[in-house]
Every structure is written in C-alpha cells, then in structure tokens.
Design an enzyme around this catalytic site. Structure first.
Site, PDB file in Angstrom:
ATOM      1  NE  ARG A  77      -3.618  -2.065   2.843  1.00 50.05           N
ATOM      2  CZ  ARG A  77      -4.496  -2.371   2.414  1.00 50.05           C
ATOM      3  NH1 ARG A  77      -5.255  -1.508   1.641  1.00 50.05           N
ATOM      4  NH2 ARG A  77      -5.326  -3.473   2.847  1.00 50.05           N
ATOM      5  CE  LYS A 223      -8.622 -13.099   0.412  1.00 50.73           C
ATOM      6  NZ  LYS A 223      -8.491 -11.737   1.501  1.00 50.73           N
TER       7      LYS A 223
END
Length: 488
Positions: A77, A223
């Site tokens: 991020r 995931k």
C-alpha cells in the site's frame, strides 16, 4: 416439503453497516451461512464484538453461523498523504518512496509500506493502484526510489493498494500483523481462516502450523489473488481445505480479460480435487449504494452458481453498504433462481481416481444411486462432517442432510454446497436405532414425508471419526418410521 432449499452458501462480511441495531439478525434471517471478519479493517475488540454478536443473533433465530477470519496479508500500500488524498493527471511524474523515513505524501511522491518494492520493479513495468483505478509506468529506479509516469489518473488517497501487472513482487505471504491476527482468530474460535496473497503451498502450511500452535483447528482458506498462485494452483488446492477466487487483486494482476476463464478454471480444479470453493469480490458492488443489483451482477452471481461454486461472498456490500440485508436477500434470490433453472450434469464432481478412504467410496456409491433410483434426500450420520464433504463434491439436485452432534463439524459443513447440517445426537445407540431416530427427526422437522425414499449413510459405530462404511436405501413410513425396501 415444497419450499426450494438453497444449495449455494452465502458469506457476508461484517463491518460498521452490520453493527446497526437489528441488522445482524436481518442478514442471518435473509440467508447468511458464514460471517466474515476482515482483519484488514477494525481492531481486535471490533472483531471480538462482531463474532460474539453474530453468534447471539444466530442463536436467537434458532440458526447456526460459521465464522471466517480473513488475514490482511502483505498487501502493498501507499502510505498517507498530508491532505489525505491527491489528484493525479495523465503524463505527470510521481515517485514511490521506499525509504523507512519517507516524508508524508504530497502531489509528487508518497511512501510505500513495502520497502523492497524498488528491488522488484524495472523501467517499463506497469503499477496499478487502488484496484487498477490508477496506473503508472515505471520510468526509472534509483536506490529506494521508483520514479513513474501516470498513465491513468484519478484520485489517490491514503493506504491504497499497489499491484504490479503480471505479478512478480516477492513480499512474504504472512506479515507480522497476520501472525498476531492468527492468535486472535484462535481466541475467537473461528471455523475458517483465509490466507491472503498466497504464492505457494508452503504459505498455507506455515499459516496452518501457526494456527495449530495457537490452539485452533480451523480450516484453511487459500485466497487466489496473485499471478504466482495461478502458476502453483494445483499444489495450493491440495494444501488447503477451501479455495477462494479473490477477484479483486487477481483481476488487477492478470488483467480483466483473463479473469472470467480463470475463475472457471479455479472452480473446476478445486472441485476435481474434492476441495471447497468460494467466489468473491464485487459480486453485487452496486448495492453498496443501490437497493437493487444490476443485471450484470445478477448474471455474475448466477454464472458462479452454475459453474459449481460452493459459496458466494459479499464484502463491502454488507460491511459498509447502505443495504446489507437487501444485498443478502438479492444474492439468495439469484442463487435460488440459478439453481432452479440449471440442473447440474451428473458428471460434475471429482475426476475418476483410486479412492483411498471407505467414506469416499460410500459417498461415490451414494451419489451414483441417488441419480438413478429417485430419492427425496440423502441422510449422512456423521461425526466430523467428512462424509458430507465427499457427498457434496458430486453435484446433484438431491439435498444432503448431515446429522451431527459435533457443533464444530456442523459449522464447517455450512460452507458445503447442497449440505444442510442439523444437530442430532443418537445418544450412544446402535447404528440401526440411530438410523430410525434420524429419519424420524427429519420427519418431525418437516424435511421428509411418508413414502419418501431416502439413502442413509452411517458407520458400524456411531460417533466414530471417519467410520462411515454403510449405505441403506429406506422408505419413510407412517409417523416417520424407517422401512426397508424389498425392491426399488
């Protein structure tokens, strides 16, 4: 008996929107089977309160819900901006600062959370920010600085994610925060733990080891959201109990055009390996604001159901949307509609292979018979839920009632397509008496009627883990008593 049973499971993410008074009961009443705690947002106390509230709400409705904890993972991020956000124009230069002491962001640069980013990229790479809404081409890499040119502009705010198109970022799968959150997941007694940004089977094994050390036996959800995970898909599926098609970051890394086919491939390969599969991300995104879904969203959910997914998931729609209960209701309606209009081919299920467990063989034989002799239901007397999972891997329109005294097993079965877990304790009776009591229990609940034909699976010793070794074809008699069949 006439009400259509929903076969596809629904997962809803908890958040500020579901904290509203009465909203948790509303979404569970509308059909939520599993609640998701997103460890990327909120603190430990938030998650403790939401998990407890979900269990209380379910109990008040006479229901059970499972809890899925979802690790944040090492999502790369940008850091924070002095004004909270900036606006980038096409053609502007912008620098990603990989220094630990990078100054607060402005219109020309911003720090990043992954300090080795500059080592993983080169001129010509395309970096996609905020789920691909902003794109930057790397122009030059100088020690700890990545100089870029804006290709797609827009508003960039604090803590938005960064992906490299095509993958190739070497950040580890588990961060320090994830390690703390694994301990929190164990404390909360979650039934499933999702590992984000998996790259290899080793990432799954590491998470499982840490989870077991923390005292939890939760099932691991892998995931699939990185290019590297697609390359190692088979080994990741084998190492996991559940696989999630996490379409947000996955779509950014591989490109939107490749995503539909890859979703189908992941679902198919997961089912072929007898694992459970979830389809997630932006399934009804417009319902964050709107009380009704778009037709495209309806088709998206329906196609996942037709492809054979075990579960569909709501994220921001329920966590932060204006209409969490309406989003769940819409998803339930679409699932039921897709199931009603599409009869699964009898051949959908695990590929032909040598079976190494007796309960697998019983499940295969059960589903073979169910498709050929016409039965109202399949009844599995199960301790761990394993037989129910093997049964659910062979797609059929026949409902599977999984009766177990083990609450942990029942909650885990809430993620299995076609399976309806029901609390049942045969009180240490023999298999024959347990079968009679099971059928009468379902009769009393209204799931069976007189003259219904059923297949029942059980073991020689009730309550024994992995002990299923018998199937019986029975007919429901008067008062719900089971009768043997002399002929089909």
């Amino acid at each position: 008996m006439s009400e259509q049973l929903r076969r596809t499971r629904i997962i809803a993410t908890l958040g500020p929107a579901t904290d509203a008074p009465g909203m948790l009961k509303s979404i569970i009443a509308e059909g939520v089977d599993v609640v998701r705690l997103n460890f990327s947002h909120g603190d430990a106390d938030d998650h403790r309160a939401r998990a407890a509230a979900a269990r209380v709400a379910a109990a008040e409705l006479g229901r059970e819900v499972a809890v899925l904890g979802d690790l944040q993972g090492p999502k790369i991020r940008v850091e924070r901006f002095a004004e909270g956000a900036i606006h980038l124009e096409v053609g502007e230069t912008f620098t990603l600062d990989c220094r630990a002491d990078a100054p607060i962001g402005d219109s020309t640069r911003v720090g990043v959370g992954y300090l080795d980013l500059w080592r993983d990229v080169k001129p010509g790479d395309l970096l996609l920010l905020d789920d691909g809404l902003i794109a930057m081409e790397v122009v030059e890499v100088v020690t700890e600085l990545v100089h870029c040119r804006v290709v797609v502009g827009g508003r960039l705010s604090d803590r938005k994610g960064i992906n490299r198109q095509g993958g190739g970022l070497t950040v580890a799968a588990l961060s320090d925060k994830d390690r703390h959150d694994i301990e929190l997941a164990a404390e909360l007694g979650v039934d499933f733990l999702a590992v984000s940004f998996v790259q290899t089977a080793d990432d799954i094994e590491q998470a499982r080891r840490l989870l077991r050390e923390a005292g939890s036996d939760a099932a691991i959800v892998a995931k699939i959201e990185r290019t590297e995970a697609v390359a190692a898909l088979g080994e990741i599926i084998e190492a996991s109990e559940v696989v999630m098609v996490a379409r947000g970051d996955l779509g950014v890394e591989i490109g939107d055009a490749e995503l539909p086919g890859l979703q189908k491939k992941i679902i198919r390969e997961t089912l072929e390996r007898s694992r459970v599969v979830i389809t997630a991300t932006q399934m009804m995104q417009s319902m964050v604001e709107s009380p009704i879904p778009t037709r495209a969203e309806v088709l998206d959910v329906a196609n996942a159901v037709i492809d054979g997914t075990d579960a569909v998931m709501l994220s921001e729609e329920t966590a932060a949307g204006k209409h969490p209960d309406k989003a769940v209701a819409a998803m339930r309606r679409v699932c039921l509609g897709a199931e009603r209009q599409f009869e699964p081919p009898a051949d959908i299920g695990p590929g032909a292979r040598v079976l190494d467990r007796t309960d697998q063989a019983i499940a295969l034989a059960t589903m073979f018979l169910a498709g050929r002799i016409g039965v109202r239901a399949i009844i599995a007397l199960t301790e761990s839920g394993a037989t129910a999972r093997w049964l659910s891997r062979h797609r059929s329109s026949v409902p599977i009632y999984a009766l177990s005294r083990n609450g942990r097993a029942r909650r885990r079965m809430l993620l299995y397509r076609d399976v309806h877990p029901i609390e049942f304790d045969p009180h240490e009776v023999g298999p024959a008496q347990a079968a009679r009591e099971a059928i009468q229990h379902l009769f009393n609940l209204g799931h069976l009627a007189e003259s219904d034909r059923v297949i029942l699976t059980t073991g020689d010793h009730t309550g024994q883990l992995g002990g299923t070794n018998t199937l019986k074809v029975l007919r429901v008699g008067a008062d719900g008593l089971a009768e043997g069949l002399g002929k089909l």
